[in-house]
Design a protein around this motif. Structure first.
Motif, short mmCIF file in Angstrom:
data_model
loop_
_atom_site.label_atom_id
_atom_site.label_comp_id
_atom_site.label_asym_id
_atom_site.label_seq_id
_atom_site.Cartn_x
_atom_site.Cartn_y
_atom_site.Cartn_z
N VAL A 105 0.83 -1.20 0.00
CA VAL A 105 0.00 0.00 0.00
C VAL A 105 0.87 1.25 0.00
N ARG A 106 2.02 1.18 0.67
CA ARG A 106 2.92 2.33 0.78
C ARG A 106 3.90 2.43 -0.39
N GLY A 107 3.79 1.52 -1.38
CA GLY A 107 4.65 1.60 -2.56
C GLY A 107 5.95 0.83 -2.43
N PHE A 108 6.05 -0.06 -1.44
CA PHE A 108 7.25 -0.87 -1.25
C PHE A 108 6.94 -2.32 -1.60
N LEU A 109 7.93 -3.16 -1.53
CA LEU A 109 7.77 -4.59 -1.75
C LEU A 109 7.79 -5.30 -0.41
N ASP A 110 7.10 -6.42 -0.34
CA ASP A 110 7.06 -7.23 0.88
C ASP A 110 8.08 -8.34 0.74
N ALA A 111 8.98 -8.47 1.70
CA ALA A 111 10.00 -9.52 1.66
C ALA A 111 9.98 -10.28 2.98
N ARG A 112 10.39 -11.53 2.94
CA ARG A 112 10.44 -12.38 4.13
C ARG A 112 11.87 -12.44 4.64
N PHE A 113 12.12 -11.80 5.78
CA PHE A 113 13.45 -11.70 6.37
C PHE A 113 13.69 -12.86 7.32
N LEU A 114 14.93 -13.29 7.43
CA LEU A 114 15.36 -14.30 8.38
C LEU A 114 15.70 -13.63 9.70
N GLU A 115 15.13 -14.11 10.80
CA GLU A 115 15.46 -13.58 12.11
C GLU A 115 16.80 -14.16 12.56
N VAL A 116 17.73 -13.28 12.97
CA VAL A 116 19.05 -13.69 13.42
C VAL A 116 19.18 -13.35 14.90
N ASP A 117 19.41 -14.37 15.72
CA ASP A 117 19.60 -14.18 17.15
C ASP A 117 21.11 -14.04 17.39
N THR A 118 21.54 -12.85 17.77
CA THR A 118 22.97 -12.59 17.98
C THR A 118 23.41 -13.00 19.39
N GLU A 119 22.49 -13.55 20.16
CA GLU A 119 22.81 -13.99 21.52
C GLU A 119 23.42 -12.88 22.37
N GLU A 120 23.02 -11.64 22.05
CA GLU A 120 23.48 -10.44 22.76
C GLU A 120 24.98 -10.20 22.65
N GLN A 121 25.59 -10.73 21.61
CA GLN A 121 27.00 -10.47 21.34
C GLN A 121 27.12 -9.08 20.70
N SER A 122 28.28 -8.46 20.80
CA SER A 122 28.47 -7.14 20.21
C SER A 122 28.96 -7.23 18.76
N ASP A 123 29.31 -8.44 18.33
CA ASP A 123 29.85 -8.65 16.99
C ASP A 123 29.25 -9.95 16.46
N TRP A 124 28.74 -9.96 15.21
CA TRP A 124 28.09 -11.16 14.69
C TRP A 124 28.29 -11.24 13.18
N THR A 125 28.43 -12.47 12.67
CA THR A 125 28.56 -12.71 11.24
C THR A 125 27.55 -13.76 10.81
N VAL A 126 26.81 -13.46 9.75
CA VAL A 126 25.86 -14.40 9.15
C VAL A 126 26.54 -14.98 7.91
N PHE A 127 26.45 -16.30 7.73
CA PHE A 127 27.03 -16.96 6.57
C PHE A 127 25.90 -17.48 5.69
N VAL A 128 25.94 -17.13 4.39
CA VAL A 128 24.96 -17.62 3.44
C VAL A 128 25.62 -18.74 2.65
N SER A 129 25.08 -19.96 2.79
CA SER A 129 25.63 -21.14 2.12
C SER A 129 24.96 -21.35 0.78
N PRO A 130 25.58 -22.18 -0.08
CA PRO A 130 24.93 -22.49 -1.37
C PRO A 130 23.59 -23.19 -1.13
N ARG A 131 22.65 -22.91 -2.03
CA ARG A 131 21.36 -23.59 -1.96
C ARG A 131 21.53 -25.04 -2.38
#
Length: 133
Positions: A105-131
């Protein structure tokens, strides 16, 4: 000669271990709602970072202020590279979107995001593996 110790680097990174160039968006609580009970309208999404195979990108350069962050990754053809379930807004070109909900309605696209739990760390890296196949 003595030197002052440098503070540890704090950031949120994504490393692309897939075979595709990925376009990345991130969602996070709005600064004014950090640490409080919040709904989806209190989130900010930003994009796009383009990350080549076997490369990493720093999405946030500060100490992480929230436990949960949200990541969306798609290849250059628009096929999702991370399976997520949290609906947040994105746009076709570079964007920063305050308040979520009613994306279309606002002119944007709807996307499904992955929730990442950083376990309250101050530094975090997400790794995207091959499908798979």
């Amino acid at each position: 000669m003595g030197g002052a110790a440098l503070p540890a680097a704090a950031s949120f990174k994504l490393c692309n271990q897939s075979y595709d160039v990925l376009n990345i968006a991130i969602g996070q609580p709005a600064a004014e709602s950090a640490g409080t009970s919040r709904g989806p309208e209190d989130f900010v999404t930003r994009g796009w970072w383009r990350v080549a195979p076997n490369q990493c990108a720093t999405l946030l350069r500060d100490r992480l202020q929230s436990r949960y962050f949200y990541v969306f990754a798609a290849d250059v053809f628009g096929k999702e590279a991370l399976a997520g379930a949290v609906p947040l807004c994105v746009a076709p070109r570079r964007f920063a979107i305050d308040r979520q909900g009613d994306c279309l309605v606002r002119g944007f696209l709807d996307a499904r995001f992955l929730e990442v739990d950083t376990e309250e760390q101050s530094d975090w890296t997400v790794f995207v593996s091959p499908r798979p196949g």
